[in-house]
Design an enzyme around this catalytic site. Structure first.
Site, PDB file in Angstrom:
ATOM      1  N   ARG A 187      -0.888   2.424  14.841  1.00  0.00           N
ATOM      2  CA  ARG A 187      -2.107   3.056  15.494  1.00  0.00           C
ATOM      3  C   ARG A 187      -3.055   2.073  15.838  1.00  0.00           C
ATOM      4  O   ARG A 187      -2.739   1.007  15.807  1.00  0.00           O
ATOM      5  CB  ARG A 187      -2.761   3.957  14.579  1.00  0.00           C
ATOM      6  CG  ARG A 187      -3.068   3.257  13.171  1.00  0.00           C
ATOM      7  CD  ARG A 187      -4.155   4.057  12.334  1.00  0.00           C
ATOM      8  NE  ARG A 187      -4.221   3.452  10.929  1.00  0.00           N
ATOM      9  CZ  ARG A 187      -4.978   2.161  10.547  1.00  0.00           C
ATOM     10  NH1 ARG A 187      -5.640   1.586  11.559  1.00  0.00           N
ATOM     11  NH2 ARG A 187      -4.796   1.887   9.406  1.00  0.00           N
ATOM     12  N   GLU A 222       4.889  -6.103  -5.886  1.00  0.00           N
ATOM     13  CA  GLU A 222       4.971  -7.041  -5.098  1.00  0.00           C
ATOM     14  C   GLU A 222       4.465  -8.317  -5.767  1.00  0.00           C
ATOM     15  O   GLU A 222       3.424  -8.166  -6.514  1.00  0.00           O
ATOM     16  CB  GLU A 222       4.218  -7.093  -3.759  1.00  0.00           C
ATOM     17  CG  GLU A 222       4.900  -6.411  -2.552  1.00  0.00           C
ATOM     18  CD  GLU A 222       4.108  -6.465  -1.398  1.00  0.00           C
ATOM     19  OE1 GLU A 222       4.687  -5.807  -0.300  1.00  0.00           O
ATOM     20  OE2 GLU A 222       2.758  -6.749  -1.287  1.00  0.00           O
ATOM     21  N   LYS A 230       6.306   2.023   2.962  1.00  0.00           N
ATOM     22  CA  LYS A 230       6.218   0.500   2.797  1.00  0.00           C
ATOM     23  C   LYS A 230       7.574   0.022   2.170  1.00  0.00           C
ATOM     24  O   LYS A 230       8.073  -0.980   2.806  1.00  0.00           O
ATOM     25  CB  LYS A 230       5.038  -0.087   1.919  1.00  0.00           C
ATOM     26  CG  LYS A 230       3.826   0.073   2.419  1.00  0.00           C
ATOM     27  CD  LYS A 230       2.735  -0.373   1.517  1.00  0.00           C
ATOM     28  CE  LYS A 230       1.200  -0.594   2.193  1.00  0.00           C
ATOM     29  NZ  LYS A 230       0.747   0.847   2.714  1.00  0.00           N
ATOM     30  N   HIS A 243      -9.682  -4.788  -1.168  1.00  0.00           N
ATOM     31  CA  HIS A 243      -8.483  -4.541  -0.198  1.00  0.00           C
ATOM     32  C   HIS A 243      -9.189  -3.736   0.884  1.00  0.00           C
ATOM     33  O   HIS A 243      -8.621  -3.432   1.968  1.00  0.00           O
ATOM     34  CB  HIS A 243      -7.379  -3.899  -0.751  1.00  0.00           C
ATOM     35  CG  HIS A 243      -6.935  -4.435  -1.912  1.00  0.00           C
ATOM     36  ND1 HIS A 243      -6.241  -5.656  -2.027  1.00  0.00           N
ATOM     37  CD2 HIS A 243      -6.646  -3.999  -3.094  1.00  0.00           C
ATOM     38  CE1 HIS A 243      -5.932  -5.689  -3.022  1.00  0.00           C
ATOM     39  NE2 HIS A 243      -6.101  -4.701  -4.037  1.00  0.00           N
TER      40      HIS A 243
END
Length: 621
Positions: free
Chosen positions: A297, A200, A116, A235
């Site tokens: 994917r 973040e 990430k 999540h």
């Protein structure tokens, strides 16, 4: 086009790939673990090869065993599905080195987008907006805590190699940072073998919007519009829809354009998804939408895109992997109507969403909408893999119609004795706020308790009384009260529902869907399954007091840490031990102030549901 295809996956996605491959007359090869030998995908493939014991590391994550199976079967190509090895660059390279086609993203693109921090830096360089945060190499707890302080709480800790909602923690206070960082790192190590994280800024009212992209080997790249995946729990996506509600044409063009820019920045090939996080505190606007990550994917939720575009994305994958150009240009791809996908899981929402395992003695899935399922009635849900039973996909000319179809479909689902979230899905689909598209990723946190069916309501009780008074089970007359010859009858019925006694009324205006099983009669109502029966002779309602300090494991799993010792003093809420199931951690805490009694388990021990793990005694030494 390839002549044969090995599917390096299991369950519903394996069945989905087999379906399209057979349509193209491609010979299909399934691989399966010992735990999956009886599942539908094994018998539906043209050939099936056993690759190892239930543990994913010894079967679906074993590159060597899958490649050996592919060589043995003479496979011309390998499709990884999603999860497992689908985003493993080393495996993709090994497939190509073995002379087989890889039906997935190029290894270089997987690497570029797999971490990430590196992906966000790459996107910044390509001019794609990214969420503010810390991506640096210094992974010390002190540096990470300092960066979190600088960003300002709340912050989000995310595993650098993460995905699927795993390895992610929201931190609201500096005091909780160290504990949640450690938990996040443990989960990241267990799931991805990499404990590095990034920090973040946490968006208070976030919407999760993603764009489906597709590229071929000639450099052509298109998008197939967006999906809204904001309805999540921890999540993990629960219900997805396409298109995203409230997204105007200008903002759609901006984020879809940014998605194509992101794909081209890594010379992408195949199916991919660019995920964005949007600030939904006001109307959606392109200057408040940021790149989050790319999934290299096919996504679990790809059916909603197929529904609104009429395209078969697996077919596109197979064509592109074979060297063919994209089936359509951008101006040939049109959006038609609205679609929803609901994920039907084997879990108990009323008990903290704990996974539920066991044999599906009774399973009835809807026939009015598309259903992608990995299991049939009689199959078993195990603790080894994701507990998904099926995906329920509804399509209609507009959002309201599609949502009504989804609600009706979920309400008609019957699952027993394994518990499911079908009732919750039906209630979400009927919730006024959800129907008004007033959603963000915190929707279930705000509405969750009100959406749970922890106790039967009056209608359910009366339906149970109605079913039992008609002789569904036992002697109905023993449950009726006030019955008098040649006089008005009292239709009250004493019934047992889910172990508790209730007074209900047998009503002629109610239709009760009660099904007799070997060991129980089950009332299916609005997606919920209620075991019902008549009280035994002399039975009275149990009246248990407050917890006695016996701490039971809420689900089958692995004890990964024990935080206390026998004789230790604890206060209410203190961590006692942590159990991991399906790569998710569940912490057991002290129910009251007291002293730790007998510890029944140690780290590394496997426990079953409701197994006694430790006791806490009130008082002090």
């Amino acid at each position: 086009m390839m002549e044969s295809l090995l599917i390096a996956n299991r369950g519903e996605i394996a069945r989905r790939i087999i379906r399209t491959a057979k349509m193209l007359d491609i010979r299909t090869i399934a691989v399966y673990s010992d735990a999956d030998a009886g599942l539908p995908f094994v018998r539906e493939a043209d050939e099936a090869i056993a690759i190892g014991p239930p543990s994913a590391r010894e079967s679906y994550l074993s590159q060597e065993r899958i490649l050996d199976a592919a060589r043995k079967a003479g496979a011309a190509a390998i499709h990884p599905g999603y999860g497992f090895l689908s985003e493993n660059a080393e495996f993709a390279e090994a497939v190509e080195k073995a002379g087989m086609l890889w039906v997935g993203a190029p290894p270089a693109a997987i690497r570029a987008m797999g971490l990430k921090d590196a992906a966000k830096e790459l996107m910044q360089a390509a001019g794609v907006p990214v969420t503010p945060g810390y991506l640096g190499p210094d992974q010390s707890e002190a540096r990470l805590a300092s960066e979190a302080d600088a960003i300002g709480y709340p912050v989000l800790i995310k595993a650098v190699a993460g995905g699927g909602g795993k390895g992610m923690r929201r931190v609201d206070r500096r005091e909780d940072f160290a504990e949640l960082l450690a938990s996040c790192r443990r989960e990241a190590t267990a799931s991805f073998g990499d404990d590095r994280v990034l920090i973040e800024r946490y968006i208070a009212n976030p919407r999760h919007i993603e764009v489906q992209v597709f590229a071929d080997k000639s450099g052509n790249c298109v998008h197939l519009f967006e999906r809204d995946c904001s309805l999540q729990r921890r999540h993990q996506k629960v219900i997805e829809e396409a298109p995203a509600p409230g997204l105007d044409a200008t903002t759609r063009a901006a984020i879809c354009g940014a998605a194509i820019k992101a794909a081209k920045a890594v010379n992408y090939v195949g199916a991919g998804t660019i995920e964005f996080i949007a600030d939904a505190s006001s109307s959606l606007n392109s200057d408040r939408i940021w790149f989050m990550e790319m999934n290299t994917r096919l996504q679990v939720e790809h059916p909603v895109t197929e529904a609104i575009t009429g395209e078969d994305l697996v077919l596109w994958q197979l064509k592109v992997a074979s060297g063919e150009p994209l089936p359509k240009n951008q101006d040939e791809i049109a959006m038609n109507g609205w679609a929803f996908e609901a994920r039907l899981y084997a879990e108990n929402p009323s008990a903290g969403y704990l996974p539920s395992t066991g044999r599906l003695e009774h399973l009835k899935l809807p026939e009015t909408v598309r259903v992608d399922s990995g299991v049939d009635q009689g199959n078993e849900i195990t603790a080894f893999y994701d507990p998904m039973i099926a995906k329920i996909i509804a399509h209609g000319p507009n959002r309201e119609t599609a949502l009504s179809k989804l609600a009706a479909a979920c309400a008609g689902i019957e699952v027993w004795p394994v518990k499911s979230n079908a009732g919750l899905l039906a209630r979400i689909a009927n919730d006024p706020d959800f129907r008004a598209a007033q959603i963000d990723t915190g929707f279930l946190d705000r509405h969750g308790e009100g959406l749970l069916a922890k106790e039967p309501d009056e209608t359910v009780i009366d339906k149970a009384a109605t079913a039992l008074s008609k002789g569904t089970v036992g002697d109905p007359w023993s449950a009726l009260t006030g019955f008098r010859i040649a006089g008005p009858s009292d239709s009250r019925v004493r019934v047992r529902i889910d172990g508790h006694l209730h007074w209900g009324r047998a009503r002629g205006d109610l239709e009760a869907n009660a099904v007799g099983m070997d060991e129980a009669t089950v009332l299916f109502d609005a997606g919920n399954a209620w075991p019902i029966g008549l009280p035994h002779a002399g039975e009275v309602e149990a009246n248990h007091g407050v917890g006695d300090g016996a701490i039971l494991s809420p689900m089958p799993g692995l004890v990964i840490s024990v935080e206390v010792t026998e004789g230790a003093l604890v206060t209410k809420g203190d961590r006692l031990l942590t159990v991991e199931a399906m790569k998710m951690e569940h912490t057991l805490r002290a129910p009251f102030d007291g002293i730790v009694g007998k510890l029944q388990v140690s780290p590394g021990a496997r426990v079953s549901e409701n197994q006694l793990v430790v006791t806490v005694m009130k008082g002090e030494q």
